[in-house]
Design a protein around this motif. Structure first.
Motif, mmCIF file in Angstrom:
data_model
loop_
_atom_site.group_PDB
_atom_site.id
_atom_site.type_symbol
_atom_site.label_atom_id
_atom_site.label_comp_id
_atom_site.label_asym_id
_atom_site.label_seq_id
_atom_site.Cartn_x
_atom_site.Cartn_y
_atom_site.Cartn_z
ATOM 1 N N PRO A 247 7.944 -5.123 -3.350
ATOM 2 C CA PRO A 247 7.922 -4.123 -2.715
ATOM 3 C C PRO A 247 6.938 -3.651 -1.967
ATOM 4 C CG PRO A 247 7.879 -4.587 -5.007
ATOM 5 C CD PRO A 247 7.602 -5.672 -4.285
ATOM 6 N N TRP A 251 8.505 -0.890 1.314
ATOM 7 C CA TRP A 251 7.255 0.754 1.084
ATOM 8 C C TRP A 251 7.337 0.625 2.656
ATOM 9 C CZ3 TRP A 251 10.716 3.815 -0.977
ATOM 10 C CH2 TRP A 251 11.264 3.930 -2.720
ATOM 11 N N SER A 274 3.422 7.832 -3.090
ATOM 12 C CA SER A 274 4.100 6.301 -2.308
ATOM 13 C C SER A 274 2.747 4.995 -3.748
ATOM 14 C CB SER A 274 3.655 6.301 -1.464
ATOM 15 O OG SER A 274 1.894 6.655 -0.686
ATOM 16 N N ILE A 277 4.609 4.450 -6.294
ATOM 17 C CA ILE A 277 5.721 3.971 -6.176
ATOM 18 C C ILE A 277 6.020 2.787 -5.888
ATOM 19 C CG2 ILE A 277 7.860 3.965 -5.013
ATOM 20 C CD1 ILE A 277 7.784 6.323 -4.540
ATOM 21 N N ILE A 278 4.558 2.252 -5.205
ATOM 22 C CA ILE A 278 4.595 1.097 -4.948
ATOM 23 C C ILE A 278 3.823 0.675 -5.991
ATOM 24 C CG2 ILE A 278 2.638 -0.655 -3.807
ATOM 25 C CD1 ILE A 278 3.676 1.456 -1.595
ATOM 26 N N SER A 281 7.171 -0.206 -8.323
ATOM 27 C CA SER A 281 7.655 -1.452 -8.377
ATOM 28 C C SER A 281 7.545 -3.305 -8.353
ATOM 29 C CB SER A 281 8.260 -1.131 -6.852
ATOM 30 O OG SER A 281 8.392 -0.019 -6.535
ATOM 31 N N MET A 282 6.159 -2.731 -8.384
ATOM 32 C CA MET A 282 4.979 -4.298 -8.360
ATOM 33 C C MET A 282 5.187 -4.745 -9.680
ATOM 34 S SD MET A 282 1.790 -3.908 -5.551
ATOM 35 C CE MET A 282 1.555 -5.379 -6.274
ATOM 36 N N ALA A 284 7.281 -3.540 -12.319
ATOM 37 C CA ALA A 284 8.433 -4.219 -12.266
ATOM 38 C C ALA A 284 8.999 -4.991 -12.149
ATOM 39 C CB ALA A 284 9.558 -2.895 -12.062
ATOM 40 N N VAL A 285 8.620 -5.436 -10.417
ATOM 41 C CA VAL A 285 9.613 -6.862 -10.337
ATOM 42 C C VAL A 285 8.311 -8.163 -11.238
ATOM 43 C CG1 VAL A 285 8.887 -8.990 -8.995
ATOM 44 C CG2 VAL A 285 9.060 -6.528 -7.779
#
Length: 309
Positions: A247, A251, A274, A277-278, A281-282, A284-285
């Motif tokens: 991610p 991004w 940003s 969000i990054i 995302s990490m 979440a993965v």
């Protein structure tokens, strides 16, 4: 000897005998004498006469430096019903034997075959003592693998395996020689205690070598399993790390574009947004991989005394 003769020589003395004019019954075996000078390996030759007499001749490597193939001891032998001839047999190499007692036993033997068997019996006793030393080294290696396994131990494992190959190379010709003795004079070996003891001793030595070979094979298999497992763990770790940071790279690729109209460029808090969000995302993965059970314990360090942790 008791009604038979034992001749002990070295190669230099044999040359003098062949060149001398004095009669000696060994000179009748000139082909064998000629072969001695050239021979530097194990061999065995058996012949039978019409009258039942036998001749057993050959050579045997009876000492070997495990680090240098060119450093070894070999002796030649010639055995009949009334005499035994040995060439280059160094009894001082029998470090754990009582040489005087051994010579007395040979002198009291009724037949040359018994005297020769006494020599082989003491040789096997010497081998078994050295094999016991090898067993201590193997046991130390087994526990070294358990306590602190590392790549350098592979060198020790294959050294021990090479030692086993050398032992096999020493024992197999000796086994053949004992079988050759049985073939040559089986009629006079009935109830021969020395032969029975020699046969049992070579059987015990070969059994030990075979069992140690199984142990070495098991150790190598264990090392292969551990190496494969750790290699898989490394690849899984790299895969997980790549997935987690995907991610951020995605991004970063988007926000690294240079188009003229990009609404994010005008955001007052775009930089912090940003990053959030990054990060989300990490996370979440990682949570997704964790729920799937694809992370496991591969990020944990190796514990002392453990093979896979």
């Amino acid at each position: 000897m008791n009604k038979w003769k034992w001749y002990q020589y070295n190669k230099n003395e044999l040359e003098k005998i062949k060149q001398s004019e004095h009669k000696n019954e060994i000179l009748s075996q000139k082909p064998w004498l000629d072969k001695i000078k050239m021979n530097d390996t194990n061999y065995l030759e058996i012949s039978h006469a019409v009258n039942g007499a036998f001749t057993l001749k050959g050579s045997l490597v009876y000492d070997q430096n495990f680090h240098d193939e060119r450093e070894y001891k070999i002796f030649q032998f010639f055995l009949t019903q009334d005499k035994l001839v040995t060439v280059d047999l160094d009894l001082s190499l029998f470090k754990h034997a009582n040489i005087e007692q051994m010579l007395r036993k040979i002198a009291k033997a009724d037949k040359p075959i018994d005297g020769f068997l006494f020599i082989l019996l003491e040789l096997l006793a010497e081998f078994l003592i050295k094999i016991d030393d090898f067993e201590d080294e193997l046991r130390e290696l087994i526990w070294k693998i358990h306590k602190k396994n590392k790549t350098s131990i592979l060198e020790d494992i294959y050294k021990r395996r090479h030692d086993l190959l050398v032992w096999s190379n020493l024992l197999i010709p000796l086994k053949e020689l004992i079988m050759g003795i049985e073939e040559a004079c089986h009629e006079i070996l009935n109830d021969n205690k020395t032969y029975a003891l020699t046969a049992k001793r070579i059987k015990r030595a070969l059994y030990l070598i075979d069992e140690y070979e199984h142990e070495i094979h098991s150790i190598i298999t264990l090392e292969e399993v551990i190496s494969t497992h750790r290699g898989n763990e490394i690849m899984k770790t790299l895969t997980v790390m790549t997935a987690i940071f995907t991610p951020a790279m995605a991004w970063g690729a988007i926000w690294g574009m240079n188009f003229k109209f990009m609404p994010e460029l005008e955001w007052k808090y775009g930089y912090f947004i940003s990053i959030i969000i990054i990060a989300l995302s990490m996370i979440a993965v990682y949570i997704y991989l964790k729920m799937k059970g694809w992370t496991g314990d591969l990020l944990k360090g190796k514990k002392k005394g453990k093979f896979f942790k």
